[in-house]
Design a protein around this motif. Structure first.
Motif, PDB file in Angstrom:
ATOM      1  N   LEU A 173      23.645 -50.173  89.051  1.00  0.00           N
ATOM      2  CA  LEU A 173      24.098 -49.703  90.354  1.00  0.00           C
ATOM      3  C   LEU A 173      23.128 -48.630  90.825  1.00  0.00           C
ATOM      4  CD1 LEU A 173      26.351 -49.846  92.522  1.00  0.00           C
ATOM      5  CD2 LEU A 173      27.343 -47.855  91.405  1.00  0.00           C
ATOM      6  N   VAL A 174      22.406 -48.899  91.898  1.00  0.00           N
ATOM      7  CA  VAL A 174      21.401 -47.978  92.415  1.00  0.00           C
ATOM      8  C   VAL A 174      22.084 -46.880  93.225  1.00  0.00           C
ATOM      9  CG1 VAL A 174      19.340 -47.754  93.860  1.00  0.00           C
ATOM     10  CG2 VAL A 174      19.704 -49.830  92.507  1.00  0.00           C
ATOM     11  N   TYR A 226      21.635 -54.040  75.133  1.00  0.00           N
ATOM     12  CA  TYR A 226      20.540 -53.980  76.097  1.00  0.00           C
ATOM     13  C   TYR A 226      19.597 -52.846  75.719  1.00  0.00           C
ATOM     14  CZ  TYR A 226      22.727 -57.170  79.477  1.00  0.00           C
ATOM     15  OH  TYR A 226      23.255 -58.269  80.104  1.00  0.00           O
ATOM     16  N   VAL A 227      18.300 -53.043  76.009  1.00  0.00           N
ATOM     17  CA  VAL A 227      17.268 -52.050  75.702  1.00  0.00           C
ATOM     18  C   VAL A 227      16.336 -51.933  76.901  1.00  0.00           C
ATOM     19  CG1 VAL A 227      15.289 -51.489  74.231  1.00  0.00           C
ATOM     20  CG2 VAL A 227      17.348 -52.490  73.216  1.00  0.00           C
ATOM     21  N   GLY A 252      27.467 -46.590  81.164  1.00  0.00           N
ATOM     22  CA  GLY A 252      27.505 -45.324  81.886  1.00  0.00           C
ATOM     23  C   GLY A 252      26.206 -44.554  81.865  1.00  0.00           C
ATOM     24  N   ASP A 253      25.147 -45.072  81.213  1.00  0.00           N
ATOM     25  CA  ASP A 253      23.857 -44.375  81.157  1.00  0.00           C
ATOM     26  C   ASP A 253      23.218 -44.290  82.543  1.00  0.00           C
ATOM     27  OD1 ASP A 253      23.876 -43.777  78.492  1.00  0.00           O
ATOM     28  OD2 ASP A 253      22.557 -45.424  77.877  1.00  0.00           O
ATOM     29  N   LEU A 254      22.490 -43.175  82.779  1.00  0.00           N
ATOM     30  CA  LEU A 254      21.740 -42.986  84.016  1.00  0.00           C
ATOM     31  C   LEU A 254      20.256 -43.206  83.731  1.00  0.00           C
ATOM     32  CD1 LEU A 254      21.542 -42.092  86.998  1.00  0.00           C
ATOM     33  CD2 LEU A 254      21.321 -39.734  86.167  1.00  0.00           C
ATOM     34  N   ILE A 255      19.642 -44.135  84.467  1.00  0.00           N
ATOM     35  CA  ILE A 255      18.227 -44.470  84.309  1.00  0.00           C
ATOM     36  C   ILE A 255      17.470 -43.944  85.526  1.00  0.00           C
ATOM     37  CG2 ILE A 255      16.554 -46.349  84.123  1.00  0.00           C
ATOM     38  CD1 ILE A 255      18.899 -48.094  83.057  1.00  0.00           C
ATOM     39  N   GLU A 256      16.325 -43.319  85.285  1.00  0.00           N
ATOM     40  CA  GLU A 256      15.442 -42.880  86.368  1.00  0.00           C
ATOM     41  C   GLU A 256      14.056 -43.433  86.104  1.00  0.00           C
ATOM     42  OE1 GLU A 256      15.822 -38.667  87.542  1.00  0.00           O
ATOM     43  OE2 GLU A 256      17.424 -38.531  86.030  1.00  0.00           O
ATOM     44  N   PHE A 264      23.722 -47.725  84.524  1.00  0.00           N
ATOM     45  CA  PHE A 264      23.876 -48.971  83.762  1.00  0.00           C
ATOM     46  C   PHE A 264      25.319 -49.073  83.288  1.00  0.00           C
ATOM     47  CE2 PHE A 264      24.150 -51.050  79.597  1.00  0.00           C
ATOM     48  CZ  PHE A 264      23.594 -52.292  79.898  1.00  0.00           C
ATOM     49  N   TYR A 265      25.935 -50.231  83.559  1.00  0.00           N
ATOM     50  CA  TYR A 265      27.317 -50.470  83.142  1.00  0.00           C
ATOM     51  C   TYR A 265      27.441 -51.844  82.486  1.00  0.00           C
ATOM     52  CZ  TYR A 265      28.518 -46.522  86.113  1.00  0.00           C
ATOM     53  OH  TYR A 265      28.584 -45.275  86.680  1.00  0.00           O
TER      54      TYR A 265
END
Length: 245
Positions: free
Chosen positions: A150-151, A199-200, A226-230, A238-239
């Motif tokens: 989700l962006v 997932y990786v 629930g991780d936040l990727i930048e 990421f969900y």
């Protein structure tokens, strides 16, 4: 057990069981519920349990905390109440307060046998949806879930992406699953791969840095719900979700 449902733009992002008497909400990473949005204060609000009753309380936020569109300082929660924090909504659910017993199937005597009557005619099974769910589940993890991005900031062609493939490219090239649209976006900013259990995310040859929950990864990093990727100026949550949800 009572819980909160975190939603953004109508999509349910996460279930948060109220398993302890204090749940903090805010933009900083030390909160129980982290919402990375500039409209959310570092420590925005909290949900507290007092003698078996749950309350939501604003903790000095800049933009305020709202329950059912009314600004509050502290308010008792009822099942179904909507807590608005910035652009995100947390729905309070207490299944013990709203659950109703399901009617039992009527019993029909058939000679010496006892059988259950068929369901009423208005209880139709959506066979098309069931088929689609089953097909999507073929690409899911053992729990029946697939990865969703989700962006929340940055330039992309969509706000939401599903990741059923074994390898998904994040970049500006035509083959990218997550399409970056900025002027200087790299053709391959990151690679997201999956096996049977997880997932990786990995650095590409072009990518200079990927942050995972605010910390740079070294080569690759395991993704959790629930991780936040930048990456390349884009922020994404990421969900793990069921394909049909």
């Amino acid at each position: 057990m009572p819980k909160l449902l975190l939603k953004f733009s109508g999509m349910v992002l996460k279930d948060i069981p109220l398993a302890k008497p204090l749940i903090t909400i805010g933009r900083k990473m030390d909160n129980d519920v982290v919402i990375d949005n500039l409209a959310v204060s570092g420590h925005h609000a909290r949900v507290v349990e007092e003698n078996g009753t749950y309350f939501v309380e604003d903790t000095g936020s800049t933009n305020g905390t709202f329950v059912n569109d009314a600004k509050i300082q502290k308010q008792r929660l009822k099942s179904g109440d909507q807590i608005r924090v910035g652009k995100h909504v947390l729905i309070y659910e207490d299944e013990t307060a709203t659950a109703k017993p399901k009617p039992a199937s009527p019993i029909v005597l058939d000679g010496d046998k006892t059988v259950l009557a068929p369901p009423p005619s208005d209880m139709k099974i959506d066979t098309k949806r069931s088929k689609q769910s089953a097909e999507a589940a073929d690409d899911a993890l053992p729990g029946g879930k697939i990865g969703i991005l989700l962006v929340v900031a940055g330039q992309t062609d969509k706000n939401e992406y599903k990741l059923p493939a074994r390898v998904s490219i994040v970049g500006s090239q035509d083959a990218a699953v997550v399409k970056l649209t900025g002027w200087f976006a790299p053709k391959v900013a990151a690679l997201i791969s999956r096996n049977e259990t997880a997932y990786v995310i990995s650095l590409s040859e072009e990518s200079k840095k990927i942050l995972l929950n605010g910390a740079p990864i070294q080569g690759r990093g395991d993704l959790k719900d629930g991780d936040l990727i930048e990456v390349a100026g884009v922020k994404m949550y990421f969900y793990l979700r069921h394909p049909a949800s």
